[in-house]
Motif scaffolding. Structure first.
Motif, PDB file in Angstrom:
ATOM      1  N   SER A  82     -50.511  41.055 -32.270  1.00  9.73           N
ATOM      2  CA  SER A  82     -50.934  40.499 -32.749  1.00  9.73           C
ATOM      3  C   SER A  82     -51.310  39.281 -33.536  1.00  9.73           C
ATOM      4  N   GLU A  83     -51.430  38.623 -33.741  1.00  9.66           N
ATOM      5  CA  GLU A  83     -51.312  37.209 -34.865  1.00  9.66           C
ATOM      6  C   GLU A  83     -50.924  37.747 -35.901  1.00  9.66           C
ATOM      7  N   ARG A  84     -50.866  38.694 -37.108  1.00  8.69           N
ATOM      8  CA  ARG A  84     -50.566  39.320 -37.733  1.00  8.69           C
ATOM      9  C   ARG A  84     -49.062  39.372 -37.322  1.00  8.69           C
ATOM     10  N   ASP A  85     -48.709  40.199 -36.341  1.00 10.07           N
ATOM     11  CA  ASP A  85     -48.073  41.144 -36.360  1.00 10.07           C
ATOM     12  C   ASP A  85     -47.023  39.720 -36.013  1.00 10.07           C
ATOM     13  N   ASP A  87     -47.239  36.884 -37.543  1.00 12.26           N
ATOM     14  CA  ASP A  87     -46.779  35.986 -38.787  1.00 12.26           C
ATOM     15  C   ASP A  87     -45.589  36.608 -39.020  1.00 12.26           C
ATOM     16  N   GLN A  88     -46.103  38.140 -39.245  1.00  9.29           N
ATOM     17  CA  GLN A  88     -44.851  38.947 -40.262  1.00  9.29           C
ATOM     18  C   GLN A  88     -43.452  38.790 -39.586  1.00  9.29           C
ATOM     19  N   GLU A  91     -41.670  35.348 -40.438  1.00  4.42           N
ATOM     20  CA  GLU A  91     -42.006  35.242 -41.895  1.00  4.42           C
ATOM     21  C   GLU A  91     -40.822  35.986 -42.070  1.00  4.42           C
ATOM     22  N   SER A 166     -41.050  40.377 -31.249  1.00  3.03           N
ATOM     23  CA  SER A 166     -42.187  38.744 -31.501  1.00  3.03           C
ATOM     24  C   SER A 166     -41.846  37.968 -30.463  1.00  3.03           C
TER      25      SER A 166
END
Length: 223
Positions: A82-85, A87-88, A91, A166
């Motif tokens: 996901s986009e959240r994955d 992003d994390q 980071e 990622s």
């Protein structure tokens, strides 16, 4: 002699398994294997022109990395990221790679750094030649070897794992739009800044590069 032949056979099988796993990872990143889709080991083996056993073993390796998940009696489903994955993962990479590049800037020798120049230039050459598999391999080697100059093997392993998890899709379309070359050239810029000894500038370049790659791949995935 029988035992020796058996050992040679085992080594050959392990090498084939590693080669298949590498090819599958590259296909994932390039978008040739789509998230949510189930692929069978026999079907992929037919594409490779080999038996199903090394493909199945390679897929199990990818399952341990979280890239695919076994589906009973069917094969392996490509896990969706996901986009959240993303992003994390980005980071985490920034938290590790940015200060590590700063440390390398302070401690690595000119000779050690210049040894990376052929790899940085290879990334650009591969992008210009539209060689996505070669691009991915050179990019991985550059980043992990640069981080390796900090002397922490576990750090390199961690970043290597984050890079696998990622993986992003649609590299082909990025290449077609001509955006891959500009991203590739950032590796040469980064190397020059590290060689100059300018730690703040090198760290800023590393952070910008990670953000740039993330935004490029996000635009591609959506577009």
């Amino acid at each position: 002699m029988g035992d020796l032949k058996q050992r040679h056979l085992i080594v050959a099988q392990e090498r084939l398994r590693d080669q298949v796993a590498h090819a599958l990872r590259a296909a994932l990143v390039a978008g040739e294997l789509r998230p949510g889709t189930i692929y069978s080991a026999p079907g992929l083996a037919a594409d490779f022109g080999i038996s199903a056993t090394p493909v199945r073993e390679a897929m199990l390796d990818l399952a341990r990395e979280g890239l695919v998940e076994p589906v009973r009696n069917k094969g392996f489903r490509i896990t969706e990221v996901s986009e959240r994955d993303l992003d994390q993962y980005t980071e985490l990479r920034a938290l590790i790679e940015v200060p590590t590049v700063g440390r390398v800037t302070d401690t690595a020798s000119t000779e050690q750094l210049e040894a990376l120049r052929p790899v940085a230039e290879e990334i650009v050459d591969r992008a210009r030649a539209h060689d996505l598999i070669g691009y991915l391999d050179a990019d991985r080697r550059f980043h992990l070897r640069l981080l390796g100059l900090a002397g922490n093997e576990r750090l390199v392993e961690t970043v290597g794992d984050l890079r696998k998890r990622s993986r992003l899709y649609g590299l082909t379309r990025l290449d077609e739009r001509g955006e891959l070359v500009s991203s590739a050239q950032e590796h040469v810029e980064l190397l020059d800044l590290v060689l100059s000894g300018d730690r703040p500038a090198a760290e800023a370049c590393m952070a910008r590069h990670l953000g740039h790659v993330r935004s490029l791949w996000a635009r591609d995935e959506n577009g």
